[in-house]
Scaffold this active site. Structure first.
Site, mmCIF file in Angstrom:
data_model
loop_
_atom_site.group_PDB
_atom_site.id
_atom_site.type_symbol
_atom_site.label_atom_id
_atom_site.label_comp_id
_atom_site.label_asym_id
_atom_site.label_seq_id
_atom_site.Cartn_x
_atom_site.Cartn_y
_atom_site.Cartn_z
ATOM 1 N N LYS A 72 -3.649 23.583 0.408
ATOM 2 C CA LYS A 72 -3.343 22.239 -0.097
ATOM 3 C C LYS A 72 -3.418 21.209 1.029
ATOM 4 O O LYS A 72 -3.903 20.095 0.833
ATOM 5 C CB LYS A 72 -1.960 22.204 -0.740
ATOM 6 C CG LYS A 72 -1.546 20.804 -1.201
ATOM 7 C CD LYS A 72 -0.179 20.823 -1.830
ATOM 8 C CE LYS A 72 0.307 19.415 -2.066
ATOM 9 N NZ LYS A 72 0.622 18.711 -0.803
ATOM 10 N N ALA A 91 12.647 22.390 1.952
ATOM 11 C CA ALA A 91 12.481 22.067 0.528
ATOM 12 C C ALA A 91 11.501 23.059 -0.096
ATOM 13 O O ALA A 91 10.544 22.685 -0.766
ATOM 14 C CB ALA A 91 12.025 20.624 0.346
ATOM 15 N N LEU A 97 1.780 22.127 -6.184
ATOM 16 C CA LEU A 97 3.190 22.152 -5.787
ATOM 17 C C LEU A 97 3.380 21.410 -4.474
ATOM 18 O O LEU A 97 2.628 21.597 -3.520
ATOM 19 C CB LEU A 97 3.675 23.593 -5.645
ATOM 20 C CG LEU A 97 3.714 24.438 -6.918
ATOM 21 C CD1 LEU A 97 4.403 25.770 -6.646
ATOM 22 C CD2 LEU A 97 4.428 23.711 -8.042
ATOM 23 N N SER A 141 6.768 19.347 -2.105
ATOM 24 C CA SER A 141 8.169 18.922 -2.015
ATOM 25 C C SER A 141 8.340 17.495 -2.513
ATOM 26 O O SER A 141 9.436 17.101 -2.932
ATOM 27 C CB SER A 141 8.653 19.031 -0.569
ATOM 28 O OG SER A 141 8.513 20.344 -0.092
ATOM 29 N N GLN A 154 -4.905 19.557 7.720
ATOM 30 C CA GLN A 154 -3.959 20.186 8.653
ATOM 31 C C GLN A 154 -4.445 21.588 9.008
ATOM 32 O O GLN A 154 -4.453 21.971 10.188
ATOM 33 C CB GLN A 154 -2.579 20.265 8.012
ATOM 34 C CG GLN A 154 -1.585 21.130 8.789
ATOM 35 C CD GLN A 154 -0.235 21.176 8.121
ATOM 36 O OE1 GLN A 154 0.556 20.257 8.211
ATOM 37 N NE2 GLN A 154 0.055 22.278 7.419
ATOM 38 N N GLY A 190 5.093 27.453 -3.883
ATOM 39 C CA GLY A 190 3.937 27.433 -2.992
ATOM 40 C C GLY A 190 4.281 28.054 -1.651
ATOM 41 O O GLY A 190 3.518 28.865 -1.103
ATOM 42 N N HIS A 191 5.448 27.686 -1.115
ATOM 43 C CA HIS A 191 5.905 28.301 0.135
ATOM 44 C C HIS A 191 6.170 29.796 -0.060
ATOM 45 O O HIS A 191 5.849 30.620 0.805
ATOM 46 C CB HIS A 191 7.192 27.629 0.622
ATOM 47 C CG HIS A 191 7.034 26.186 0.977
ATOM 48 N ND1 HIS A 191 7.585 25.175 0.225
ATOM 49 C CD2 HIS A 191 6.393 25.585 2.006
ATOM 50 C CE1 HIS A 191 7.294 24.008 0.780
ATOM 51 N NE2 HIS A 191 6.575 24.222 1.857
#
Length: 337
Positions: free
Chosen positions: A155, A34, A190, A192, A159, A38-39
């Protein structure tokens, strides 16, 4: 930049056959698909780091180990054709999109990476086992792709911190590169998950970035007052100096001056964010706060009120309707002191 279509790879064998020139750097961007801008920003950063002779691999894998409920796993968007187009346009050489059976050929792995105490805080407390599943698949994908560097978005700050800790603690020998959060013009980070928000829900969700920016502005105001107080002759006490500045500057009321004391800076930052979030909780489409916390980016423990300097992350998570959103900003305490 690579303008050709990225090669779609479905198996570890195809990934091994991809090869790379001697001495060429490989950069990897891990996603669950998705893909959005951002990706794409991550991929472009990886492309720049790898160089024209290097290689960029994007992984697209919806990892079942990261989902606590089957409904959330089933709901997660899967848009491989569009993902391939986004990755290609951003400069990826290959997209590795394996099946669950390819990644976990014997079913769910019996041996997993454990996130430890950091993985039990904030997002870990809200989603038990999530970070164990995330680290397990990141470890597998790092072994499969064998990159020189892996790129992750700020973001997902917790993680990112856990991946860095795993790579360091387990001697992976890979550079972990953080890329700043990408936001829409209205400020929403941003994600998904944003596609699940109605127009009204999105208006409420904007309280997340507003809360973060309000806290950032409060900190900047505190630190500016604190720095200005240093210009007052040393024979005056610090509190008196701040009060004097407050009286001399109409914009600095008594409360702002009090909050400018460095010993209460963390509390003031959180109070500014909470004020915005509390207001959003009263909207017709309310925001339901999960947490807002000012934490140490190294281990995600909460920053104590007495800390007056150092790096921090202000993190927030909330639900709007059926959609859970997270956001954060990095802050530097005592930057002007």
């Amino acid at each position: 930049m690579n303008t050709a279509s990225a090669t779609l790879l479905r198996s570890a064998a195809e990934l091994d056959a991809l090869g790379r020139a001697a001495g060429a750097r490989r950069a990897v961007v891990m996603t669950m698909g998705a893909l959005h801008d951002g990706h794409a920003t991550l991929i472009r950063a990886a492309r720049a780091a790898a160089g024209p002779g290097g290689q960029v691999v994007v992984t697209v894998f919806v990892n079942p180990l990261q989902f606590g409920e089957a409904a959330d796993l089933d709901r997660y968007p899967r848009t491989l054709d569009a993902d391939l187009a986004v990755a290609s346009a951003a400069g990826a050489d290959a997209v590795f999109a394996p099946s669950v059976e390819e990644v976990y050929p014997g079913g769910e792995p019996q041996v997993r990476v454990t996130a430890g105490p950091m993985g039990e805080r904030l997002e870990g407390a809200a989603r038990p086992g999530h970070f164990d599943g995330m680290l397990t698949v990141v470890a597998k994908l790092l072994h499969l792709t064998r990159p020189d560097a892996a790129f992750f978005g700020q973001k997902d700050a917790q993680q990112l911190a856990l991946v860095r800790r795993m790579v360091r603690d387990l001697n992976f020998g890979i550079d972990i590169v953080a890329v700043p959060t990408v936001r829409d013009p209205d400020g929403l980070a941003l994600s998904s998950r944003n596609r699940f928000l109605s127009a009204e829900e999105r208006r409420t969700a904007l309280a997340l970035p507003r809360a973060l920016f309000a806290a950032r502005d409060r900190l900047a105001a505190q630190q500016t007052l604190h720095a200005r107080a240093r210009t007052v002759p040393e024979r005056e006490g610090r509190a008196a100096a701040l009060n004097r500045l407050g009286e001399a500057r109409a914009a600095a009321d008594t409360q702002a001056v009090a909050l400018a004391r460095p010993t209460v800076a963390p509390a003031a930052v959180l109070a500014a964010a909470r004020a915005v979030l509390d207001e959003a909780a009263e909207e017709d489409v309310p925001l339901t706060l999960d947490y807002v916390a000012l934490v140490d980016p190294a281990d995600f423990t909460e920053v104590p009120d007495g800390r007056v300097s150092g790096e921090a992350v202000l993190a927030v998570a909330a639900r709007v309707g059926a959609t859970r959103l997270i956001d954060n900003i990095p802050l530097t305490l005592g930057a002007l002191t």
